[in-house]
Scaffold this motif. Structure first.
Motif, mmCIF file in Angstrom:
data_model
loop_
_atom_site.group_PDB
_atom_site.id
_atom_site.type_symbol
_atom_site.label_atom_id
_atom_site.label_comp_id
_atom_site.label_asym_id
_atom_site.label_seq_id
_atom_site.Cartn_x
_atom_site.Cartn_y
_atom_site.Cartn_z
ATOM 1 N N ALA A 248 57.659 -41.692 17.073
ATOM 2 C CA ALA A 248 59.021 -41.888 17.590
ATOM 3 C C ALA A 248 59.200 -43.340 18.030
ATOM 4 C CB ALA A 248 59.281 -40.933 18.742
ATOM 5 N N ALA A 249 58.172 -43.907 18.670
ATOM 6 C CA ALA A 249 58.268 -45.282 19.156
ATOM 7 C C ALA A 249 58.418 -46.262 17.991
ATOM 8 C CB ALA A 249 57.029 -45.632 19.976
ATOM 9 N N ILE A 250 57.684 -46.025 16.907
ATOM 10 C CA ILE A 250 57.788 -46.927 15.746
ATOM 11 C C ILE A 250 59.135 -46.719 15.044
ATOM 12 C CG2 ILE A 250 56.811 -47.535 13.486
ATOM 13 C CD1 ILE A 250 54.043 -46.870 14.618
ATOM 14 N N LYS A 251 59.510 -45.453 14.886
ATOM 15 C CA LYS A 251 60.772 -45.166 14.197
ATOM 16 C C LYS A 251 61.966 -45.789 14.936
ATOM 17 C CE LYS A 251 60.035 -40.652 13.735
ATOM 18 N NZ LYS A 251 60.243 -39.251 13.357
ATOM 19 N N SER A 252 61.914 -45.743 16.262
ATOM 20 C CA SER A 252 63.040 -46.272 17.041
ATOM 21 C C SER A 252 63.015 -47.795 17.121
ATOM 22 C CB SER A 252 62.997 -45.695 18.452
ATOM 23 O OG SER A 252 61.901 -46.246 19.161
ATOM 24 N N GLY A 253 61.888 -48.405 16.753
ATOM 25 C CA GLY A 253 61.755 -49.863 16.847
ATOM 26 C C GLY A 253 61.318 -50.312 18.232
ATOM 27 N N GLN A 254 61.033 -49.371 19.142
ATOM 28 C CA GLN A 254 60.543 -49.791 20.470
ATOM 29 C C GLN A 254 59.169 -50.434 20.348
ATOM 30 O OE1 GLN A 254 60.709 -47.662 24.095
ATOM 31 N NE2 GLN A 254 62.565 -46.547 23.567
ATOM 32 N N ALA A 255 58.422 -50.034 19.324
ATOM 33 C CA ALA A 255 57.153 -50.698 18.999
ATOM 34 C C ALA A 255 57.202 -51.038 17.517
ATOM 35 C CB ALA A 255 55.980 -49.785 19.308
ATOM 36 N N LEU A 256 56.625 -52.200 17.145
ATOM 37 C CA LEU A 256 56.728 -52.618 15.740
ATOM 38 C C LEU A 256 55.620 -52.035 14.880
ATOM 39 C CD1 LEU A 256 57.950 -56.306 15.777
ATOM 40 C CD2 LEU A 256 59.226 -54.181 15.922
ATOM 41 N N THR A 257 54.489 -51.665 15.484
ATOM 42 C CA THR A 257 53.413 -51.081 14.684
ATOM 43 C C THR A 257 52.305 -50.544 15.575
ATOM 44 O OG1 THR A 257 51.938 -51.446 12.787
ATOM 45 C CG2 THR A 257 52.057 -53.217 14.395
ATOM 46 N N GLU A 258 51.276 -50.029 14.897
ATOM 47 C CA GLU A 258 50.038 -49.615 15.553
ATOM 48 C C GLU A 258 48.957 -50.080 14.593
ATOM 49 O OE1 GLU A 258 46.586 -47.184 16.229
ATOM 50 O OE2 GLU A 258 47.845 -46.946 14.454
ATOM 51 N N PHE A 259 47.935 -50.780 15.082
ATOM 52 C CA PHE A 259 47.017 -51.476 14.170
ATOM 53 C C PHE A 259 45.791 -50.664 13.764
ATOM 54 C CE2 PHE A 259 49.256 -55.117 16.140
ATOM 55 C CZ PHE A 259 49.689 -55.737 14.987
ATOM 56 N N ARG A 260 45.819 -49.348 13.925
ATOM 57 C CA ARG A 260 44.664 -48.562 13.465
ATOM 58 C C ARG A 260 45.005 -47.888 12.144
ATOM 59 N NH1 ARG A 260 42.206 -43.537 14.529
ATOM 60 N NH2 ARG A 260 39.956 -43.694 14.279
ATOM 61 N N GLY A 261 46.059 -47.075 12.144
ATOM 62 C CA GLY A 261 46.461 -46.472 10.883
ATOM 63 C C GLY A 261 47.140 -45.136 11.073
ATOM 64 N N VAL A 262 47.952 -44.768 10.064
ATOM 65 C CA VAL A 262 48.640 -43.479 10.102
ATOM 66 C C VAL A 262 48.272 -42.686 8.850
ATOM 67 C CG1 VAL A 262 50.585 -44.443 11.394
ATOM 68 C CG2 VAL A 262 50.705 -44.318 8.903
ATOM 69 N N SER A 263 48.621 -41.417 8.848
ATOM 70 C CA SER A 263 48.359 -40.561 7.679
ATOM 71 C C SER A 263 49.523 -40.684 6.701
ATOM 72 C CB SER A 263 48.220 -39.118 8.139
ATOM 73 O OG SER A 263 49.483 -38.633 8.532
ATOM 74 N N PRO A 264 49.323 -40.228 5.459
ATOM 75 C CA PRO A 264 50.431 -40.294 4.490
ATOM 76 C C PRO A 264 51.678 -39.555 4.979
ATOM 77 C CG PRO A 264 48.374 -39.819 3.364
ATOM 78 C CD PRO A 264 48.075 -39.764 4.828
ATOM 79 N N ALA A 265 51.482 -38.401 5.621
ATOM 80 C CA ALA A 265 52.639 -37.631 6.100
ATOM 81 C C ALA A 265 53.369 -38.403 7.201
ATOM 82 C CB ALA A 265 52.178 -36.283 6.624
ATOM 83 N N GLU A 266 52.599 -39.055 8.060
ATOM 84 C CA GLU A 266 53.220 -39.838 9.137
ATOM 85 C C GLU A 266 53.965 -41.044 8.560
ATOM 86 O OE1 GLU A 266 50.079 -38.825 12.769
ATOM 87 O OE2 GLU A 266 49.672 -40.503 11.422
ATOM 88 N N LEU A 267 53.376 -41.636 7.521
ATOM 89 C CA LEU A 267 54.039 -42.763 6.870
ATOM 90 C C LEU A 267 55.374 -42.313 6.289
ATOM 91 C CD1 LEU A 267 54.129 -45.657 5.719
ATOM 92 C CD2 LEU A 267 52.946 -44.778 3.717
#
Lengths: 539, 317
Positions: A248-267
């Motif tokens: 939610a934080a990335i989608k809303s733009g409150q945070a620009l990223t997370e530097f570890r990684g996401v899953s394909p579904a999350e992407l």
């Protein structure tokens, strides 16, 4: 063109129609012109865990690195734009003696700590003395990595010399560990534990605030040695453990990223919501899932049974299927696929379980089980962590693979505390294990698989002096080709001849980030990132 | 009354000591080791010497009796010890989170009470009529829907429709009331709704029971106004079990909003409890569990005092 290729690679991880849409957009989109870095702005990013302490020398987790490393400099560091190339940070230049036993580093002059004092070689000597020769109750997590070092010397304020007991390849890369923050000698002399709770470095950002469980803030260090950098005014790390809150934080733009990684579904979820405002970086990941086998338990003490288990796994099919739902993909042996030490495809195909004809491999596996006296429908338990990504997907896949050679496997997922306790106590049949590190170096990657009385994390319990000897030989072989041959011999023994353990799949990093973040490049590990001195914000 | 208050406060001490002993034993029965979780769980290679040194530093090699004694002595000096994971004092770790958890508990309680008492009263007064049915549907839905799920729906709605997400970091109320309420109103609504469902049903059933009492019938017979009968005679007595429910729910909210705090990324006590347990941070778990136990004891004590104020027949002699 390179950008388009990157984007094409990125969308492979996104399922269905979304992948097609992004692919079309990627191909049609004109390549972005190179831009001049812009000064200003605060980069907000997420860390999914919090630092236990602030001391890089004692911690092993990215949760410490992601908020803390922008406050520090290194003697030498990995160039995140050209990883794994090592470049000087505080070191202006360096030379190695012909026999490889003496490494001399010339230190930049005029580098300031955040308190205004000037850095000298004494600070670097004190730093590496703490890492390599910790005294009293000081804990250094990577002490074992520098067994070859005899002494660290600071003959003059601008020179540091490392004297080694024996020449070891990859020494420079080990010095460039992202955990090796350079500390101030005066503080270390006063209190070697000071850095566990405090920050004082020469890095591009000064420390402003840390509220545990909430956030970490850094502000640009105006006296940073590299003029004009950093570009950012500051950074803010939000600690968000919940995956849904992170998305939610990335989608809303409150945070620009997370530097570890996401899953394909999350992407896919992020792209659905943020669309073309988000770019995607992908890379093989210096992390993997392996299976440790309890070789002290019957019938797993029989190499034929262990070989049968690895033969039954369709890694190539698994790579294709699992990469749709989990962040696993590259097929490889014990060294990073595609990396400097990786086996060639032909060599890899000769290992048990790496051939393309899975039907034939499974026939062979059934024959081996019969030969070892393991009956059809034999039951055992596969222990696993209770983490969905990617452990659960990998575990379920393995259960299915072994079912296809007539084995009956119970998948038991347990939380982290019990998982480690059970492994240590040998309370398992087979267990989904993992390894992650900052460097693709045989000394580091192979250490785990030495005999159980040498390697405490060899939970398989086997003793194999041939492996131990091979390890020492490769570690002291300076010629890269000869060393690679020894490394591959080691791999064949672990994965094929004895099948003590086996690799399932390597991980694949998927990093979605808002396109306003510039200068960022996805590397093969999440320890060397973020490199905030290089990043800037487009608006 | 003073003697009663002092006796009740004194009785809390043995209760807390019993809780402390139980917590100390239970957290050590759970398999897992903080040192392994801290140093090995990242996947890096760490030597046994390093692991042993860390265990020694944390005092985990000492006999359990010595560890327990040290902790108990600390408690009587108002020192809950140091978090094994972060190295910060446990009281500091709790102090960071407590304002948020307390404020959220108060807001959720206010929302729940403001909804539950009027709705429960209406449902009891109009028993079997359409108002009663509507209130029943609202309260049963509240019981059926977990607050964290409602929270997720709020977030999805706000994000999907308004491209808006409540702030992700806590701002104290007095520092910036707007930012504070912007963050906490949504979880308070999600939690308050479920909380109100429980309280509405309790209010309804308690009021129905009181309305059947002889003294209420007498009041009707005397020709008192309905408003006076309900407010002064019936509702005041019906509130006794309702206050008990509100008290228990309030105490639960201090450390029990584990998932809701995760969903809204609230830096509260519930999230800290989960972290401490998953990290096997013994001293922090012990401190937190004592806090929760103390919250329950204090709230129950306050409820008992409110009983006497609401019902003059109750004395504490």
């Amino acid at each position: 063109m390179a950008g388009a290729v990157g984007r094409v690679r990125a969308v492979r991880a996104v399922p269905g129609w979304l992948a097609i849409a992004v692919l079309v957009a990627a191909v049609l989109a004109p390549a972005a012109p190179a831009q001049q870095p812009r000064r200003g702005g605060t980069l907000v990013y997420i860390s999914t865990a919090q630092p236990p302490s602030f001391d890089g020398h004692r911690e092993t987790t990215f949760a410490m690195l992601h908020p803390v490393k922008p406050h520090y400099s290194y003697l030498v560091k990995f160039d995140t734009q050209n990883y794994p190339k090592v470049v000087g940070d505080l070191a202006e230049s360096w030379t190695a003696s012909r026999d490889g036993l003496t490494w001399t580093f010339k230190i930049r002059s005029g580098v300031k700590f955040h308190d205004g004092s000037t850095l000298t070689s004494r600070d670097i000597k004190a730093t590496y003395d703490k890492i390599i020769f910790p005294k009293g109750d000081v804990v250094s997590a990577r002490q074992a990595m520098y067994q070859s070092v005899r002494a660290v010397e600071a003959p003059d304020p601008q020179t540091v010399v490392f004297r080694l007991k024996y020449a070891t390849p990859g020494f420079l890369e080990k010095l460039a560990s992202p955990f090796n923050f350079v500390y101030k000698a005066e503080i270390l002399e006063r209190d070697p534990h000071w850095y566990e709770r405090n920050i004082m470095g020469t890095g591009p950002f000064r420390f402003v605030e840390y509220v545990r469980g909430s956030h970490w803030v850094g502000r640009r260090f105006e006296d940073y040695y590299e003029r004009g950098k950093p570009y950012l005014d500051g950074y803010r790390v939000l600690f968000i453990a919940s995956r849904s809150a992170m998305l939610a934080a990335i989608k809303s733009g409150q945070a620009l990223t997370e530097f570890r990684g996401v899953s394909p579904a999350e992407l896919a979820d992020i792209l659905r919501s943020a669309g073309d405002k988000v770019a995607v970086g992908t890379s093989p990941w210096q992390c993997n899932n392996t299976v440790a086998i309890n070789t002290k338990k019957k019938p797993f003490d029989d190499p034929r049974v262990r070989r049968a288990l690895t033969l039954a796994i369709d890694r190539w099919g698994g790579s294709q299927a699992l990469s749709e739902i989990a962040f696993v993909k590259p097929v490889g042996a014990m060294m990073l696929p595609g990396g400097a030490w990786a086996m060639s495809d032909a060599e890899l195909a000769r290992l048990a379980g790496y051939g393309r004809d899975i039907a034939q491999a499974r026939q062979q596996a059934r024959a081996l089980l019969r030969e070892a006296g393991v009956p059809e429908g034999f039951s055992f338990t596969l222990k696993n962590r209770d983490i969905s990504m990617p452990y659960e997907a990998v575990g379920v896949y393995l259960v299915d693979q072994w079912r296809q050679i007539g084995l009956n496997v119970r998948h038991e997922q347990v939380e982290a505390g019990r998982y480690f306790a059970d492994q240590r106590a040998g309370n398992y049949d087979l267990v989904v294990d993992f390894a992650c590190d900052f460097i693709d170096d045989p000394d580091v990657q192979l250490l785990k698989f030495l005999s159980a009385d040498v390697s405490p994390v060899n939970y398989g319990g086997y003793i194999d002096r041939q492996l131990d000897a091979l390890y020492v030989r490769q570690s002291r072989t300076p010629d890269k080709a000869q060393r690679a041959a020894l490394v591959h011999q080691f791999e064949r023994r672990v994965l094929d001849e004895q099948a003590y353990a086996f690799y399932v799949l390597w991980w694949q990093r998927i990093i979605p980030y808002w396109k306003t973040l510039r200068g960022y490049k996805t590397t093969t590990n999440h320890y060397v990132e973020p490199d905030l001195a290089e990043y800037w914000l487009a608006e | 009354m003073t003697r009663y208050v002092l006796t009740r406060l004194a009785l809390m001490v043995p209760t807390l000591v019993t809780v402390a002993v139980l917590i100390f034993i239970l957290v050590r029965i759970v398999p897992g080791d903080i040192v392994e979780l801290r140093l090995v769980s990242g996947g890096s290679f760490v030597t046994p010497g390093v692991i042993e040194a860390e265990r020694q530093r944390l005092g985990l090699n000492r006999p359990l009796s010595a560890q327990f004694l040290e902790w108990m002595v600390g408690i009587f000096r108002a020192d809950l010890g140091t978090s094994m994971w972060s190295g910060n004092p446990v009281t500091q770790e709790i102090a960071i989170r407590l304002p948020l958890s307390l404020q959220l508990a108060v807001m959720a309680t206010l929302i729940a009470t403001a909804l539950a008492i009027p709705l429960g009263t209406l449902a009891a007064l109009y028993r079997g009529r359409w108002i009663d049915h509507v209130v029943q549907v609202i309260s049963v839905a509240g019981l059926a829907v977990p607050s964290f799920w409602l929270g997720i729906l709020f977030i999805l709605f706000l994000l999907g429709v308004f491209r808006y997400l409540p702030p992700l970091t806590f701002t104290p109320l007095l520092e910036n009331p707007r930012a504070n309420l912007e963050q906490l109103i949504w979880p308070a609504l999600a939690v308050g709704y479920r909380y109100s469902a429980v309280t509405t049903r309790m209010t309804r059933s308690a009021l129905l029971e009181v309305l059947r009492e002889d003294y209420v019938r007498t009041a009707w017979a005397k020709g008192l106004a309905r408003r006076i009968i309900v407010r002064r005679h019936a509702l005041r007595n019906a509130l006794l079990p309702v206050i008990t429910v509100i008290g228990l729910e309030f105490a639960f909210l201090i450390g029990g909003l584990v998932v809701t705090e995760q969903v809204f990324n609230l830096n509260g006590i519930g999230k800290l409890v989960v972290e401490a347990i998953s990290q096997r941070d013994y001293t922090l778990i012990q401190g937190l569990m004592l806090l929760v136990a103390l919250a329950y004891l204090l709230v129950n004590f306050l409820v008992d005092l409110i009983y006497a104020w609401l019902d003059p027949r109750i004395t504490y002699q």
